[in-house]
Design a protein around this motif. Structure first.
Motif, mmCIF file in Angstrom:
data_model
loop_
_atom_site.group_PDB
_atom_site.id
_atom_site.type_symbol
_atom_site.label_atom_id
_atom_site.label_comp_id
_atom_site.label_asym_id
_atom_site.label_seq_id
_atom_site.Cartn_x
_atom_site.Cartn_y
_atom_site.Cartn_z
ATOM 1 N N GLY A 24 -13.164 -4.104 1.006
ATOM 2 C CA GLY A 24 -14.378 -3.310 0.891
ATOM 3 C C GLY A 24 -14.299 -2.387 -0.302
ATOM 4 O O GLY A 24 -13.313 -2.364 -1.042
ATOM 5 N N ASP A 25 -15.355 -1.609 -0.500
ATOM 6 C CA ASP A 25 -15.374 -0.648 -1.595
ATOM 7 C C ASP A 25 -15.894 0.662 -1.057
ATOM 8 O O ASP A 25 -17.018 0.695 -0.545
ATOM 9 N N PRO A 26 -15.188 1.692 -1.016
ATOM 10 C CA PRO A 26 -13.894 2.003 -1.617
ATOM 11 C C PRO A 26 -12.704 1.771 -0.683
ATOM 12 O O PRO A 26 -11.567 1.853 -1.116
ATOM 13 N N LYS A 27 -12.957 1.449 0.591
ATOM 14 C CA LYS A 27 -11.850 1.262 1.546
ATOM 15 C C LYS A 27 -11.777 -0.190 2.000
ATOM 16 O O LYS A 27 -12.782 -0.866 2.139
ATOM 17 N N SER A 28 -10.552 -0.648 2.263
ATOM 18 C CA SER A 28 -10.317 -1.990 2.785
ATOM 19 C C SER A 28 -9.572 -1.881 4.112
ATOM 20 O O SER A 28 -8.828 -0.937 4.338
ATOM 21 N N THR A 29 -9.762 -2.895 4.944
ATOM 22 C CA THR A 29 -9.048 -2.952 6.221
ATOM 23 C C THR A 29 -7.829 -3.839 6.046
ATOM 24 O O THR A 29 -7.942 -4.968 5.567
ATOM 25 N N VAL A 30 -6.668 -3.304 6.429
ATOM 26 C CA VAL A 30 -5.420 -4.053 6.307
ATOM 27 C C VAL A 30 -4.663 -4.017 7.632
ATOM 28 O O VAL A 30 -4.857 -3.109 8.444
ATOM 29 N N GLU A 31 -3.822 -5.014 7.831
ATOM 30 C CA GLU A 31 -2.914 -5.027 8.964
ATOM 31 C C GLU A 31 -1.532 -4.669 8.442
ATOM 32 O O GLU A 31 -0.965 -5.377 7.607
ATOM 33 N N MET A 32 -0.992 -3.549 8.909
ATOM 34 C CA MET A 32 0.320 -3.080 8.456
ATOM 35 C C MET A 32 1.405 -3.987 9.030
ATOM 36 O O MET A 32 1.171 -4.753 9.969
ATOM 37 N N GLU A 33 2.610 -3.892 8.494
ATOM 38 C CA GLU A 33 3.710 -4.723 8.983
ATOM 39 C C GLU A 33 4.092 -4.390 10.421
ATOM 40 O O GLU A 33 4.725 -5.199 11.096
ATOM 41 N N THR A 34 3.654 -3.237 10.910
ATOM 42 C CA THR A 34 3.894 -2.870 12.309
ATOM 43 C C THR A 34 2.884 -3.509 13.252
ATOM 44 O O THR A 34 3.038 -3.447 14.464
ATOM 45 N N GLY A 35 1.818 -4.106 12.680
ATOM 46 C CA GLY A 35 0.805 -4.774 13.491
ATOM 47 C C GLY A 35 -0.468 -3.966 13.668
ATOM 48 O O GLY A 35 -1.474 -4.484 14.132
ATOM 49 N N THR A 75 0.849 -1.173 0.000
ATOM 50 C CA THR A 75 0.000 0.000 0.000
ATOM 51 C C THR A 75 0.895 1.236 0.000
ATOM 52 O O THR A 75 1.985 1.214 0.577
ATOM 53 N N PRO A 76 0.471 2.319 -0.657
ATOM 54 C CA PRO A 76 1.295 3.531 -0.699
ATOM 55 C C PRO A 76 1.527 4.104 0.701
ATOM 56 O O PRO A 76 0.664 4.033 1.573
ATOM 57 N N ASN A 77 2.725 4.656 0.883
ATOM 58 C CA ASN A 77 3.110 5.246 2.144
ATOM 59 C C ASN A 77 3.941 6.491 1.838
ATOM 60 O O ASN A 77 4.869 6.416 1.025
ATOM 61 N N LYS A 78 3.634 7.616 2.474
ATOM 62 C CA LYS A 78 4.338 8.862 2.183
ATOM 63 C C LYS A 78 5.813 8.802 2.543
ATOM 64 O O LYS A 78 6.654 9.365 1.858
ATOM 65 N N GLU A 79 6.139 8.121 3.624
ATOM 66 C CA GLU A 79 7.523 8.082 4.097
ATOM 67 C C GLU A 79 8.377 7.055 3.355
ATOM 68 O O GLU A 79 9.517 7.319 3.013
ATOM 69 N N HIS A 80 7.841 5.862 3.086
ATOM 70 C CA HIS A 80 8.620 4.764 2.511
ATOM 71 C C HIS A 80 8.266 4.423 1.065
ATOM 72 O O HIS A 80 8.839 3.498 0.502
ATOM 73 N N GLY A 81 7.347 5.113 0.473
ATOM 74 C CA GLY A 81 6.910 4.791 -0.885
ATOM 75 C C GLY A 81 5.809 3.749 -0.867
ATOM 76 O O GLY A 81 4.662 4.048 -1.179
ATOM 77 N N TYR A 82 6.159 2.531 -0.481
ATOM 78 C CA TYR A 82 5.187 1.441 -0.337
ATOM 79 C C TYR A 82 5.571 0.615 0.884
ATOM 80 O O TYR A 82 6.752 0.423 1.163
ATOM 81 N N VAL A 83 4.574 0.113 1.587
ATOM 82 C CA VAL A 83 4.806 -0.794 2.711
ATOM 83 C C VAL A 83 3.927 -2.021 2.527
ATOM 84 O O VAL A 83 2.862 -1.957 1.917
ATOM 85 N N SER A 84 4.385 -3.130 3.077
ATOM 86 C CA SER A 84 3.610 -4.363 2.946
ATOM 87 C C SER A 84 2.506 -4.416 3.998
ATOM 88 O O SER A 84 2.623 -3.844 5.074
ATOM 89 N N CYS A 85 1.444 -5.093 3.642
ATOM 90 C CA CYS A 85 0.315 -5.245 4.559
ATOM 91 C C CYS A 85 -0.433 -6.530 4.225
ATOM 92 O O CYS A 85 -0.239 -7.121 3.163
ATOM 93 N N LYS A 86 -1.272 -6.930 5.174
ATOM 94 C CA LYS A 86 -2.083 -8.131 4.992
ATOM 95 C C LYS A 86 -3.546 -7.693 4.956
ATOM 96 O O LYS A 86 -4.009 -6.960 5.829
#
Length: 183
Positions: free
Chosen positions: A88-99, A72-83
């Protein structure tokens, strides 16, 4: 074993040639062949050390299902991984690599490749080819001082601002007269 096998093969070929050419000593020929075989073995070690990505023998997660892993896009790192937790539409719930959980734009999610594709030499071989996966691959290679990565016909060079010992005559000789897939 590799050096001995190369030496045995070359020695037997050379011995057959010597029988037809008097004046050459077998001992001198054996020594020069052994020296060349060792020299080529050292060059191969340098090649693997500085020009190949160090794949782990048991890549973590290769057997896992990666269909719910995204960038997913991230302002600081460009992209970060998530699960992906809930699509959903238009938003989805994700778990970031930080938890932590976050709501992100569903259209901005880009599928992640399994770890077995980390560090591939040619980004064209990535099953999921997005900006995020190419950037991830370049980061993985850069972290191990692999500054050259192909992207199809194009060569991408990332400058590490340090001297990487890949411009030696031995390494150059490995590439002389060969295509990129022959090395």
């Amino acid at each position: 074993r590799c050096v001995a096998a190369v030496w045995d093969l070359r020695f037997s070929e050379r011995r057959e040639k010597e029988r037809s050419r008097p004046g050459l000593t077998t001992l001198g020929t054996m020594a020069s062949e052994l020296y060349r075989a060792k020299d080529q073995d050292i060059t191969h070690i340098e090649y693997v050390k500085y020009l190949k990505y160090p794949f782990a023998s048991n890549q973590q997660g290769d057997k896992d299902d990666w269909s719910d892993r995204y960038f997913t896009p991230n302002k600081e790192h460009g992209y970060v991984s998530c699960k992906l937790i809930k699509k959903g539409d238009p938003k989805s719930t994700v778990e970031m690599e930080t938890g932590e959980e976050a709501q992100v734009d569903t259209k901005a999610l880009e599928m992640m490749n399994p770890p077995s594709f980390d560090g591939v030499e040619d980004c064209a071989h990535l099953p999921e080819l997005h900006n995020s996966t190419v950037l991830h691959n370049l980061r993985k290679r850069y972290a191990t001082d692999l500054i050259y990565t192909y992207s199809g016909l194009f060569l991408v060079a990332v400058n590490p601002y340090k001297n990487v010992p890949i411009y030696t005559p031995k390494i150059a000789e490995l590439y002389r007269g060969k295509r990129k897939d022959e090395v």
